[in-house]
Design a protein around this motif. Structure first.
Motif, PDB file in Angstrom:
ATOM      1  N   PRO A 315       0.932  -1.132   0.034  1.00 58.24           N
ATOM      2  CA  PRO A 315      -0.153   0.061  -0.163  1.00 58.24           C
ATOM      3  C   PRO A 315       0.714   1.034  -0.085  1.00 58.24           C
ATOM      4  CG  PRO A 315      -0.038  -0.862   2.357  1.00 58.24           C
ATOM      5  CD  PRO A 315       0.882  -1.884   1.238  1.00 58.24           C
ATOM      6  N   SER A 316       0.368   2.470  -0.378  1.00 60.13           N
ATOM      7  CA  SER A 316       1.099   3.634  -0.341  1.00 60.13           C
ATOM      8  C   SER A 316       1.102   4.122   1.074  1.00 60.13           C
ATOM      9  CB  SER A 316       0.515   4.701  -1.419  1.00 60.13           C
ATOM     10  OG  SER A 316      -0.753   4.991  -0.923  1.00 60.13           O
ATOM     11  N   LEU A 317       1.585   5.099   1.403  1.00 57.80           N
ATOM     12  CA  LEU A 317       1.818   5.815   2.800  1.00 57.80           C
ATOM     13  C   LEU A 317       0.285   6.225   2.958  1.00 57.80           C
ATOM     14  CD1 LEU A 317       5.001   7.491   2.796  1.00 57.80           C
ATOM     15  CD2 LEU A 317       4.416   5.504   3.930  1.00 57.80           C
ATOM     16  N   TRP A 351      -7.087  -2.788   6.527  1.00 61.63           N
ATOM     17  CA  TRP A 351      -5.866  -2.773   7.184  1.00 61.63           C
ATOM     18  C   TRP A 351      -5.374  -4.072   7.322  1.00 61.63           C
ATOM     19  CZ3 TRP A 351      -2.516   0.169   9.658  1.00 61.63           C
ATOM     20  CH2 TRP A 351      -1.727  -0.105  10.615  1.00 61.63           C
ATOM     21  N   LEU A 352      -6.216  -5.013   7.458  1.00 63.00           N
ATOM     22  CA  LEU A 352      -5.794  -6.602   7.251  1.00 63.00           C
ATOM     23  C   LEU A 352      -5.072  -6.774   5.882  1.00 63.00           C
ATOM     24  CD1 LEU A 352      -8.269  -8.389   9.632  1.00 63.00           C
ATOM     25  CD2 LEU A 352      -6.031  -7.304  10.173  1.00 63.00           C
ATOM     26  N   ASP A 353      -5.670  -6.350   4.974  1.00 68.04           N
ATOM     27  CA  ASP A 353      -5.392  -6.545   3.535  1.00 68.04           C
ATOM     28  C   ASP A 353      -3.855  -6.167   3.355  1.00 68.04           C
ATOM     29  OD1 ASP A 353      -6.185  -7.845   1.385  1.00 68.04           O
ATOM     30  OD2 ASP A 353      -7.087  -5.989   0.478  1.00 68.04           O
ATOM     31  N   TYR A 354      -3.580  -4.822   3.894  1.00 67.08           N
ATOM     32  CA  TYR A 354      -2.164  -4.404   3.690  1.00 67.08           C
ATOM     33  C   TYR A 354      -1.272  -5.257   4.823  1.00 67.08           C
ATOM     34  CZ  TYR A 354      -4.629  -0.284   1.903  1.00 67.08           C
ATOM     35  OH  TYR A 354      -5.300   0.330   0.965  1.00 67.08           O
ATOM     36  N   VAL A 355      -1.820  -5.648   5.988  1.00 65.73           N
ATOM     37  CA  VAL A 355      -0.773  -6.516   6.664  1.00 65.73           C
ATOM     38  C   VAL A 355      -0.397  -7.969   5.944  1.00 65.73           C
ATOM     39  CG1 VAL A 355      -0.766  -8.023   8.520  1.00 65.73           C
ATOM     40  CG2 VAL A 355      -1.878  -5.862   8.822  1.00 65.73           C
ATOM     41  N   ARG A 384      13.009   4.643   3.543  1.00 66.69           N
ATOM     42  CA  ARG A 384      13.125   5.051   4.966  1.00 66.69           C
ATOM     43  C   ARG A 384      11.752   4.346   5.386  1.00 66.69           C
ATOM     44  NH1 ARG A 384      14.097  11.128   5.428  1.00 66.69           N
ATOM     45  NH2 ARG A 384      13.916  10.854   7.657  1.00 66.69           N
ATOM     46  N   ASP A 385      10.797   3.606   4.658  1.00 66.72           N
ATOM     47  CA  ASP A 385       9.474   3.151   5.142  1.00 66.72           C
ATOM     48  C   ASP A 385       9.530   1.709   4.877  1.00 66.72           C
ATOM     49  OD1 ASP A 385       8.099   5.594   6.210  1.00 66.72           O
ATOM     50  OD2 ASP A 385       8.380   6.484   4.128  1.00 66.72           O
ATOM     51  N   PHE A 386       9.117   1.285   3.665  1.00 74.34           N
ATOM     52  CA  PHE A 386       8.657  -0.022   3.763  1.00 74.34           C
ATOM     53  C   PHE A 386      10.141  -0.763   3.493  1.00 74.34           C
ATOM     54  CE2 PHE A 386       4.682   1.729   2.581  1.00 74.34           C
ATOM     55  CZ  PHE A 386       3.890   0.879   3.289  1.00 74.34           C
ATOM     56  N   ASN A 387      11.058  -0.159   3.208  1.00 72.30           N
ATOM     57  CA  ASN A 387      12.355  -0.938   3.038  1.00 72.30           C
ATOM     58  C   ASN A 387      12.831  -1.478   4.458  1.00 72.30           C
ATOM     59  OD1 ASN A 387      12.921  -0.905   0.452  1.00 72.30           O
ATOM     60  ND2 ASN A 387      14.767   0.334   0.710  1.00 72.30           N
ATOM     61  N   SER A 593       6.650   4.518 -10.122  1.00 74.02           N
ATOM     62  CA  SER A 593       6.265   3.583  -8.843  1.00 74.02           C
ATOM     63  C   SER A 593       5.139   3.008  -9.028  1.00 74.02           C
ATOM     64  CB  SER A 593       6.262   4.529  -7.794  1.00 74.02           C
ATOM     65  OG  SER A 593       5.194   5.265  -7.883  1.00 74.02           O
ATOM     66  N   SER A 594       5.201   1.672  -8.802  1.00 76.06           N
ATOM     67  CA  SER A 594       3.923   1.053  -8.956  1.00 76.06           C
ATOM     68  C   SER A 594       2.759   1.391  -7.781  1.00 76.06           C
ATOM     69  CB  SER A 594       4.080  -0.438  -9.131  1.00 76.06           C
ATOM     70  OG  SER A 594       5.491  -0.873  -8.560  1.00 76.06           O
TER      71      SER A 594
END
Lengths: 665, 768
Positions: A315-317, A351-355, A384-387, A593-594
């Motif tokens: 997901p995006s931020l 939320w659970l989908d993103y998890v 700095r985030d998803f990495n 960016s996808s």
């Protein structure tokens, strides 16, 4: 129920005798007398609970509602927090902040004043209170809830005052100020300098020790960023390939977004390396040598290189933030979702989908790292985030060490704190628009793993809750700064009584220095030793003991020359790439960016199937030792009830968590 | 060898590449030795060699070679090939690893992928093509798939037809249990020493001896004494099923009703099912179930008489509370529809397509909603019985469907005895088997009735919810519940085979006469009982039924025969789990005074919950609020949490055969494993303490056979890690069933996700 289950209990000392207020008699008769006694008590009582530098702004007597039984007490607003202090409750010296009764101002997500059954006002900063509230509802951003009904009978002005005080204090507090008093109140007790519980990775020795621990023999600690002149968001030190010179590092890093070039995150004992870096800085025009430096750093001596497009499928931020807001709304006690519609409402938050997508991606990457000796590079534009999220999850899945208490804290310190995750911005303390609780998403992912593998983690759900809640407690700088540079700049320079604002660092007052080494990991500053004992998972029974893990074989894998195979991992599949860097002739690989998209149906085989040629989910497949493959199908992802439903005690019920039952046994 | 027609070039077989001929030659000698393991009375109807069992959809690499057999009990795949890398198998003694009982088959699909045809096989149907493939959908959500590329086309066809024929028998007496029991009787007639192991006591299995079957007067008498009920009597007017064919021969009625009255009243009830006593609370309130009074003229009068009689049987002469289940709960068709949807969700649709919509799809099945409805209604009745001291009548048209669930759930919540294994089994005997729950129709053993409905599963699911919420309150584990559910589909046991006890007697007597079996004084044949678990599982495997959290505080309260005793077990419970968080909750140990602060059921923060005009309703809420605000006494009443997040899907039951849903080395079982080790250690130690004279070693030795844990601590400080075979499906292993993961985009997935239950005709043409 004794812990965050209701967000209410673990921090209080047991209440042996309640009745020092003489509450046993009927209220109406005693009211006046009681009030007097209460106000005179307040002086001593309230002040005793205050931390250094804390000032009481207003207070009013009230009754806490929503939980059984209703508790009479006092609602106090200070410049740090809102506290509901039950009558006769003595704050434990060991726990300066009670997770039951204390709401730190920055933690307040929503304030509502209620009068009668129908008048409800949402209190925003600056908005005048339109009526005298009979009740106030404080929704914590950490999903806790405080609901206090004020006492009637001439005390309305006080109720009004305290409500307004909360509104004002909260408005003023929405800055990155640190209340060192919280830690000071206990740190002062112990004499002598404290040693940080885990290496904070602020010295090159820390990095060197950690490097040796991982057995990353072909890497070295580079001091190139010692003065933060390569990137302010990077730590002083990081790991680069042994053969790369610092000048090459400097040169290569310049061609990455915000100077965040490829660094080692983790060295797999089997030989693979997990790297992370920012996006290629497409506007730059590197010369041949620069490109060679970049390539050799990405390649890290391996013949097989996989570039992972981190944000792909994630997901995006904005998505994360929106989902979190929706989840919070859903978990309110007055949420409109009917019982029968609960599941679809939960699904609607996504939320659970993103998890799920985070877990899936992490699972895929850990397969990449484990199945073959190669260099796996996580690439995210900002890095700095998803990495950080993926790199930490991969290590949790593949490295038994990371599943220990110390290992996990070191992991978070390295991949989040030192790596420059912008905590302040993402947790929304600054009120900036870039709020997105990526770190909380990560904690949820970890909780899922803990659920799925209850015997493989040394830490307990309680620990995760404590960490979750600590993100909103402004006591140490760990979560209060966006970059290591800011953190370094701040620490040691502030006075515990002074509020420090993010804006304008230049006007910092010089004062008594607090031990700059204090971090969120100094749990004993905020938690009692009994609570810290509960950080341990009694069911911890790892199949693969961290010590007796794979032999630290060091295959001679340093190859010279270009990598023989280069891949892009995207949408669950590996695509061959012609070159590592985008600059020579082809357009940028990650220029577009996808967005978050479901995985296409074609890649139906999981990566593990492709890599090992045997469906790993059969359960019979011999997984490499130490590797956990999490379930990430819809039914396998659950709601972290003890965290998110703390405002709804009826949902929590009086069941005991299994690990407590284990403890008992 | 049989020549294999090459596939038509236009049709690309996504399913399996044609196998190498070498394989056939290699495997040929093996197959000749393969012989089925047969039970007494079991005969092989048809068989075919050179069959491949497919365990992956996209590769034949792991296929197993063997022989497919259809007997009158099961289909059996016999192979020498080991399952790839399987380390653990929970073995049912009646069934081999690849066997499916005929009664477990839901649908049979034959496919010829060269001709691109498929057909769902019913009984006595013809098959116009030679099948290349057989797919069997099982009632327990398994899918088994066989390929016949190398087998004789004719024998493959014959086996398919035989399976279709034998799995859908036309007559009850064709079910295997009859053949099996007939054989046993014959054997025992020839060997004098062998006594037919029957549906009752006397068989070696541990629990069956203790489980009252409620077939006799004394069982009912004992149950009345156990619950301390007075004002009730065992009535035997239905001896020989003279009054009603769907009631047990003995049942309990108010003492004030004479046999003569009952006989007269019985005509007015649907199915002549007059009021049956189920259970009495220690306060004297009774739980009674009753059919509707069909005689409109008499309705009022009889109703009055019955209520008066029940009031008279109450020590405080309290009123009677009547609960009309037909009006308040979903009906059996709705429940069946929900279950079909649930099945589709869990079995057919590849997860990739549904995972984002998983939660709402689950919600749309309404299964959890119905589970919640039953739990909620039962909890309300608990309040009436426990707090308002009223007797409760469950009224339902026939009184043998929804009442079974509600009556059982109320008793599970109220009486800790029914949370033990023996107690739970006796409950099922009392409220299901003897009360005339129509297992034959509802389980659809004969595959012809439209009356199928998974009410028994719903009950097990609701029990599981309670177990999930109060893990230490039950003696049994969720494995036990799952295995119990499976046992309803093994047509060897008499327990779940009939619509009523009378049907068993009638049918088996007819059968005995036709087979020339001397029944002697017995009423019908004695079928094996499900409760004789030793028929299905070894003693070691049976230990998995035990819940480690329950060990150590088992049933001191049951033996002295009064339910009241569960009130006084405070002493024993203070040392149990429940006592602990009270002291522990504030983070400091050792203080038993706790802040009386607990969770409430009153949910709304604002506005205040509306006060119900009806006093009872608010009384009920008060009761629940108060109950939930205190720590639960696990040996007393337990009430379910009903909020959305608390009612969950029973994953072990519904997902255990899905390879892709399995989490290796994970799941609750890993904690269970750890718990078991600890519980076992505690067990051994306490035994050692009890035998002070024996050395610790001897105590341990003697303890080993007594251990109730599947996982045992090998020593005092056993540090062995999680066994490698543990997974979230444990003790079941989905390996060997068709894995659905990699089938999206292939023709197979199309017909896995189709209509009727399973099929669409999009890709493959139906034969007719």
């Amino acid at each position: 129920m004794w812990w965050g289950g209701r967000g209410q209990s673990f921090n209080i000392a047991p209440q042996k005798a309640e009745p020092d207020m003489g509450l046993s008699g009927p209220k109406s008769v005693q009211r006046t007398g009681m009030l007097e006694s209460r106000s005179c008590q307040l002086g001593s009582h309230l002040a005793s609970g205050c931390l250094p530098g804390e000032q009481i702004l207003a207070w009013a007597p009230g009754v806490r509602k929503g939980l059984e039984p209703e508790l009479p007490g006092t609602l106090i607003c200070t410049n740090l927090r809102v506290t509901f202090q039950p009558c006769g409750w003595q704050r434990s010296q060991e726990t300066p902040l009670s997770s039951e009764y204390d709401f730190v101002l920055v933690n307040i997500g929503r304030l509502e004043a209620v009068s009668g059954l129908s008048r409800v006002q949402l209190l925003r900063p600056g908005s005048p209170l339109k009526f005298t509230p009979e009740e106030i509802l404080i929704h914590g951003r950490d999903f806790r809830l405080l609901r206090v009904a004020f006492e009637a009978g001439g005390l309305e002005p006080q109720a009004f005052q305290v409500t307004m005080a909360i509104v004002r204090a909260r408005a003023q507090s929405s800055q990155a100020q640190q209340y060192a008093g919280i830690s000071l109140s206990k740190a002062g007790q112990s004499s002598g300098p404290r040693k940080p519980p885990i290496p904070l990775l602020e010295t090159s020795e820390d990095w060197e020790t950690e490097r040796k621990k991982q057995g990353a023999g072909s890497w070295r600690v580079s001091p190139v960023n010692e003065r933060f002149d390569v990137a302010t968001s990077l730590p002083h030190y990081f790991w680069v390939p042994k053969r790369t010179l610092d000048s090459e590092v400097r040169r290569a890093f310049g061609h990455f977004h915000q100077g965040r070039g490829p660094r080692l995150s983790w060295h797999h004992p089997g030989g693979s390396d997990l790297l992370r870096c920012g996006g290629f800085y497409t506007a730059s025009d590197p010369n041949k040598e620069d490109i060679r430096a970049v390539e050799s750093m990405l390649q890290a001596g391996h013949s097989d290189v996989v570039l992972v497009d981190t944000v792909d499928e994630l997901p995006s931020l904005t998505d994360v933030q929106l989902a979190h807001l929706k989840l919070r709304a859903l978990c309110l006690p007055d949420s409109s979702a009917a019982e029968e519609k609960w599941l679809s409402a939960l699904e609607g938050t996504r939320w659970l989908d993103y998890v799920r997508s985070c877990l899936r991606k992490a699972s895929d990457i850990s397969v990449l790292v484990t199945s073959r000796v190669r260099s796996v590079v996580l690439q995210e534009r900002g890095d700095r985030d998803f990495n950080g999220l993926l790199s930490s999850l991969v290590q949790l899945l593949s490295a038994p060490e990371a599943r220990t208490l110390l290992g996990f804290q070191s992991l978070v310190q390295r991949e989040w704190v030192a790596a420059g995750h912008p905590f302040l911005t993402r947790l929304g303390v600054t009120g900036a628009s870039e709020e997105a609780p990526v770190f909380l998403l990560f904690l949820d992912c970890v909780w899922q793993l803990l659920q799925q593998f209850p015997a493989e983690f040394e830490f307990s759900e309680f620990f995760l809750l404590a960490l979750h809640d600590s993100a909103r407690v402004p006591d140490t700088l760990t979560f209060l700064r966006d970059t290591p540079w800011e953190r370094g700049k701040q620490s040691g320079q502030f006075n515990s009584y002074t509020q420090i604002y993010t804006a304008g660092y230049s006007q910092l007052p010089a004062g008594n220095s607090v031990n700059p080494q204090l971090s969120v990991w100094d749990w004993d500053l905020r938690y009692s030793s009994e609570q810290i004992l509960q950080f341990h998972n009694p069911g911890y029974d790892p199949e693969h003991c961290p010590d007796s893990w794979l032999p630290r074989q060091q295959p001679n894998f340093m190859v010279s020359g270009p990598p023989s195979s280069v891949w892009l991992f995207s949408r669950g599949a590996l695509t061959p790439l012609n070159q590592l860097c985008p600059w020579r002739d082809s357009p940028s690989l990650l220029a577009v960016s996808s967005r978050w998209l479901p995985r296409p149906a074609i890649s139906s085989e999981s990566l593990a199937d492709q890599e090992w040629g045997l469906p790993s989910h059969w359960g019979a497949c011999p997984l490499p030792p130490g590797l956990l493959l999490p379930g990430y199908l819809g039914p396998q992802i659950r709601l972290w009830r003890r965290c998110y439903l703390r405002g709804r005690p009826e949902v929590q019920g009086n069941s005991i968590p299994l690990d407590i039952q284990l403890l008992k046994l | 060898m049989f020549s294999l027609k090459p596939p038509r070039p236009t049709f690309r077989s996504y399913l399996l590449p044609p196998p190498q001929t070498d394989d056939k030659i290699n495997s040929e000698p093996k197959i000749k030795k393969l012989e089925p393991v047969l039970l007494p009375g079991e005969i092989v109807v048809n068989e075919v060699n050179f069959v491949r069992k497919c365990i992956a959809t996209d590769t034949s690499q792991y296929d197993l070679w063997g022989k497919l057999i259809c007997s009158n009990f099961k289909i059996s795949f016999i192979t020498d090939d080991p399952m790839p890398l399987q380390k653990f198998h929970y073995r049912n003694l009646l069934l081999g690893e690849h066997d499916v009982p005929l009664t477990c088959i839901e649908q049979i699909v034959t496919v010829n992928d060269h001709k691109r045809k498929q057909k769902v096989l019913g009984p006595n149907q013809k098959l116009k093509f030679n099948p290349t493939e057989l797919i069997i959908y099982c009632k327990d959500f398994r899918i088994v798939r066989f390929r016949f590329d190398e087998s004789g086309p004719e024998s493959a066809k014959k086996v398919c037809l035989a399976i279709a024929h034998y799995s859908q028998p036309t007559d009850l007496q064709l079910l295997f249990a009859f053949e099996y029991v007939g054989k046993k009787y014959h054997n025992s007639a020839s060997n004098i020493n062998g006594i037919p192991s029957g549906g009752g006591r006397g068989t070696g299995g541990g629990s069956v001896q203790n489980t009252p079957l409620f077939e006799t007067y004394s069982d009912w008498d004992r149950e009345m004494k156990r619950t301390g009920s007075s004002g009730w009597r065992v009535c035997s007017i239905n001896e020989g099923y003279m009054i009603s064919t769907c009631l047990p021969e003995y049942f309990v009625v108010p003492s004030s009703l004479a046999d003569q009255d009952l006989k007269i009243f019985s005509h007015s009830f649907v199915g002549r099912r007059m009021p049956l006593w189920c259970w009495s609370h220690s306060n004297g309130s009774a739980l009674v179930r009753m059919a509707l009074i069909k005689d409109v003229l008499q309705q009022r009068k009889i109703d009055q008489r019955i209520c008066n009689a029940i009031t008279k049987s109450h020590p405080q002469r309290s009123d009677v509370y009547k609960s009309d289940l037909d009006k308040t709960l979903p009906n059996i068709q709705e429940i069946q529809a929900a279950f079909v949807k649930l099945k589709q969700l869990c079995v057919n649709e590849p997860f990739e397509e549904t995972e984002e919509k998983w939660l709402s799809s689950l919600e749309n099945t309404r299964w959890l909603e119905y589970v919640r409805a039953f739990l909620k209604h039962s909890a309300e009745l608990v309040y009436i019985l426990e707090s308002r001291h009223l007797s409760v009548i469950l009224q339902e048209e026939e009184g043998r469907d929804l009442s079974c669930i509600v009556a059982s759930l109320v008793q599970v919540m109220l009486d800790p005895h029914f949370r033990t294994i023996t107690g739970f089994q006796s409950l099922i005997q009392k409220e299901w088997v003897m009360a005339g729950y129509q297992f034959l129709d509802r389980c659809n053993h004969l595959k012809r009735s439209e009356k199928e409905s998974p009410l028994f599963l719903l009950f097990l699911d609701a029990t599981w919810q309670l177990l999930e919420q109060y893990p230490a309150a039950f003696e049994f584990s969720e494995t036990y519940l799952a295995v119990l559910y499976d046992s309803t589909r093994i047509s060897l046991f008499g327990t779940f085979l009939f619509n009523s006890p009378h049907q068993r007697v009638k049918q088996s007597t007819e059968f005995a006469i036709s087979k020339n079996i001397q029944l002697g004084g017995e009423k019908g044949l004695k079928f094996p009982s499900v409760w004789d678990w030793s028929l299905q599982f070894t003693a070691k495997d049976r230990t998995l039924f035990h819940n480690p959290l329950y060990i150590g505080k088992s049933t001191p309260c049951i033996q002295n025969g009064s339910v009241k005793s569960f009130k006084r077990t405070k002493k024993s419970y203070s040392s149990t789990l429940r006592g602990m968080p009270a002291a522990f909750k504030n983070g400091v140990l050792g203080d038993q005074d706790l802040v009386p602060r607990r969770n409430s059921l009153i949910l709304k923060a604002k506005p205040e919950p509306p006060q119900h005009p009806d006093g009872r309703k608010s009384g009920m809420e008060r009761y629940l609020t108060e109950w939930f605000s205190k720590p639960a006494d696990l040996h007393g009443v337990i009430l379910p949490h009903l909020s959305g997040p608390r009612v969950k899907l029973w994953k072990l039951c519904y997902f255990r055969w899905l390879p892709e849903a399995q989490i290796k080395l994970g799941g609750f079982i890993t904690a269970f494993h750890k718990l078991s080790l600890l519980a076992d250690e505690v067990d051994v130690l306490s035994r050692t303490l009890r035998q002070p004279r024996a050395g610790p070693l001897e105590a341990c030795d003697s303890g080993l056979d007594k251990s109730r844990m599947y996982f045992r601590a090998s020593g005092p400080h056993d540090a062995s890690g999680t066994p490698e075979f543990l997974s979230s499906s444990f003790p079941f292993s989905p390996v060997g069933n068709l894995c659905r993961r990699s089938i999206s985009g292939t023709p197979l997935s199309k017909f896995l996700s189709g209509a009727k239950i399973w099929l669409s005709t999009e890709t493959l043409v139906n034969e007719d």
